[in-house]
Design an enzyme around this catalytic site. Sequence first.
Site, PDB file in Angstrom:
ATOM      1  N   ASP A  78      12.884 -62.068  58.575  1.00 40.56           N
ATOM      2  CA  ASP A  78      13.383 -60.762  57.851  1.00 40.56           C
ATOM      3  C   ASP A  78      11.989 -59.707  58.177  1.00 40.56           C
ATOM      4  O   ASP A  78      10.636 -59.235  57.311  1.00 40.56           O
ATOM      5  CB  ASP A  78      12.867 -60.829  56.579  1.00 40.56           C
ATOM      6  CG  ASP A  78      12.920 -59.680  55.738  1.00 40.56           C
ATOM      7  OD1 ASP A  78      13.292 -58.551  56.081  1.00 40.56           O
ATOM      8  OD2 ASP A  78      12.730 -60.208  54.431  1.00 40.56           O
ATOM      9  N   GLU A  90       3.439 -66.095  56.923  1.00 39.27           N
ATOM     10  CA  GLU A  90       3.018 -64.559  56.918  1.00 39.27           C
ATOM     11  C   GLU A  90       1.354 -64.842  57.119  1.00 39.27           C
ATOM     12  O   GLU A  90       0.523 -65.398  57.270  1.00 39.27           O
ATOM     13  CB  GLU A  90       2.412 -64.717  55.128  1.00 39.27           C
ATOM     14  CG  GLU A  90       2.450 -62.810  54.592  1.00 39.27           C
ATOM     15  CD  GLU A  90       3.042 -61.814  54.540  1.00 39.27           C
ATOM     16  OE1 GLU A  90       2.239 -61.192  54.900  1.00 39.27           O
ATOM     17  OE2 GLU A  90       4.230 -61.803  55.047  1.00 39.27           O
ATOM     18  N   HIS A 140      19.567 -60.735  49.303  1.00 38.26           N
ATOM     19  CA  HIS A 140      18.762 -62.353  49.031  1.00 38.26           C
ATOM     20  C   HIS A 140      20.417 -62.429  47.971  1.00 38.26           C
ATOM     21  O   HIS A 140      20.383 -63.851  48.047  1.00 38.26           O
ATOM     22  CB  HIS A 140      18.141 -62.211  47.588  1.00 38.26           C
ATOM     23  CG  HIS A 140      16.451 -61.622  48.326  1.00 38.26           C
ATOM     24  ND1 HIS A 140      16.065 -61.312  47.392  1.00 38.26           N
ATOM     25  CD2 HIS A 140      15.584 -62.110  48.978  1.00 38.26           C
ATOM     26  CE1 HIS A 140      14.666 -60.834  48.617  1.00 38.26           C
ATOM     27  NE2 HIS A 140      14.470 -62.184  49.344  1.00 38.26           N
ATOM     28  N   ASP A 200       1.493 -65.832  63.146  1.00 36.74           N
ATOM     29  CA  ASP A 200       2.402 -64.608  62.913  1.00 36.74           C
ATOM     30  C   ASP A 200       3.632 -65.383  63.063  1.00 36.74           C
ATOM     31  O   ASP A 200       3.655 -66.637  63.400  1.00 36.74           O
ATOM     32  CB  ASP A 200       2.216 -64.713  64.431  1.00 36.74           C
ATOM     33  CG  ASP A 200       3.486 -63.974  65.503  1.00 36.74           C
ATOM     34  OD1 ASP A 200       3.983 -62.562  65.439  1.00 36.74           O
ATOM     35  OD2 ASP A 200       4.389 -64.714  66.159  1.00 36.74           O
ATOM     36  N   GLY A 201       4.460 -65.298  62.418  1.00 34.58           N
ATOM     37  CA  GLY A 201       5.863 -65.769  62.300  1.00 34.58           C
ATOM     38  C   GLY A 201       7.126 -65.866  62.855  1.00 34.58           C
ATOM     39  O   GLY A 201       7.231 -67.158  63.315  1.00 34.58           O
ATOM     40  N   HIS A 227       8.475 -64.092  58.055  1.00 31.81           N
ATOM     41  CA  HIS A 227       7.874 -62.907  57.445  1.00 31.81           C
ATOM     42  C   HIS A 227       7.616 -63.231  55.806  1.00 31.81           C
ATOM     43  O   HIS A 227       9.103 -62.089  55.092  1.00 31.81           O
ATOM     44  CB  HIS A 227       8.782 -61.804  57.633  1.00 31.81           C
ATOM     45  CG  HIS A 227       8.055 -61.010  59.349  1.00 31.81           C
ATOM     46  ND1 HIS A 227       9.361 -60.990  59.986  1.00 31.81           N
ATOM     47  CD2 HIS A 227       7.538 -60.635  59.822  1.00 31.81           C
ATOM     48  CE1 HIS A 227       8.833 -61.261  61.500  1.00 31.81           C
ATOM     49  NE2 HIS A 227       7.890 -60.591  60.929  1.00 31.81           N
ATOM     50  N   SER A 242      11.989 -63.776  49.126  1.00 32.82           N
ATOM     51  CA  SER A 242      13.186 -65.345  49.127  1.00 32.82           C
ATOM     52  C   SER A 242      12.551 -66.349  49.314  1.00 32.82           C
ATOM     53  O   SER A 242      13.053 -67.613  48.889  1.00 32.82           O
ATOM     54  CB  SER A 242      13.181 -64.441  50.811  1.00 32.82           C
ATOM     55  OG  SER A 242      12.105 -64.121  51.875  1.00 32.82           O
TER      56      SER A 242
END
EC number: 2.1.1.266
Length: 278
Positions: free
Chosen positions: A163, A117, A19, A142-143, A42, A99
Amino acid sequence: MLSYLHGFHAGNFADVHKHHTLVALLTSLNRKEKPWSYLETHSGKAAYDLADDQALKTLEFKEGIAKLWTQPSVNESLQAYFECVKQCNGDELLSYPGSPAIAAYMAREADKLHLMELHPNEVNVLKHHFRRDPRVSVHHRDGYEGVLSLLPPKPNRGLVLIDPSYEVKEEYEQVVRFITMAYKHWPIGTYAIWYPLLPANRWRFMLEDLRRTGIRNMLLSELHVKQPSEQGMYGSGMLIINPPWNLDAVLKPGVSSMVDLLKQDASAHAEVSVWVGE
């Protein structure tokens, strides 16, 4: 992986490293008035309660954000990141921003956030958190597929954060495939890839595969908090594709300070270097 919940790990040393890098990237984007897009593969939840059962079971935040919180001051490189954490708390450290919350905190009125997500419970919490924020779109999908469907984004400058949990080894290969496709759709975008430093060393193969894609201009930042052992994460890595100018000079003092604050043994060290040149 739907079994993964970041609440067990929120605020750990890897989150601090990741971060801090994210804040540096968004700060760079904010230097120009032109709006930007932020996309995340994600997202997890927007904020994590450090007093809930998940956080208290592992206490990983004690080896991360809690060590920064007790400092009377932090260096300039860490200050902007630290302000993001403080805005979620009062005088006491009770919550850690994910994030999505950090990106929303730094976003301006014309900036746009697209958050992916797949976990049904996590995405519901995420949607509730941003229900009144017109800048933010939350996608239950799905990301990788979701972000690819939006490239190139509007506005056409910005950042993708990748991520995943890396709970299955195929995830490393999936990241490479995603980057290869995403870059073709949006070659001017910045891509920030987080990866864990684990004894199996699959991250090393992922980095080499990314080097072999032919994509240029990659910056690497790694934080090693302890000596590698037979199991467990001993460090955190970030690979930035198309980093903004001077990002290395911005990151170096921050990760150097993290070594002093977050080290778990005498072998702790950090590296910020060019992985692939321009």
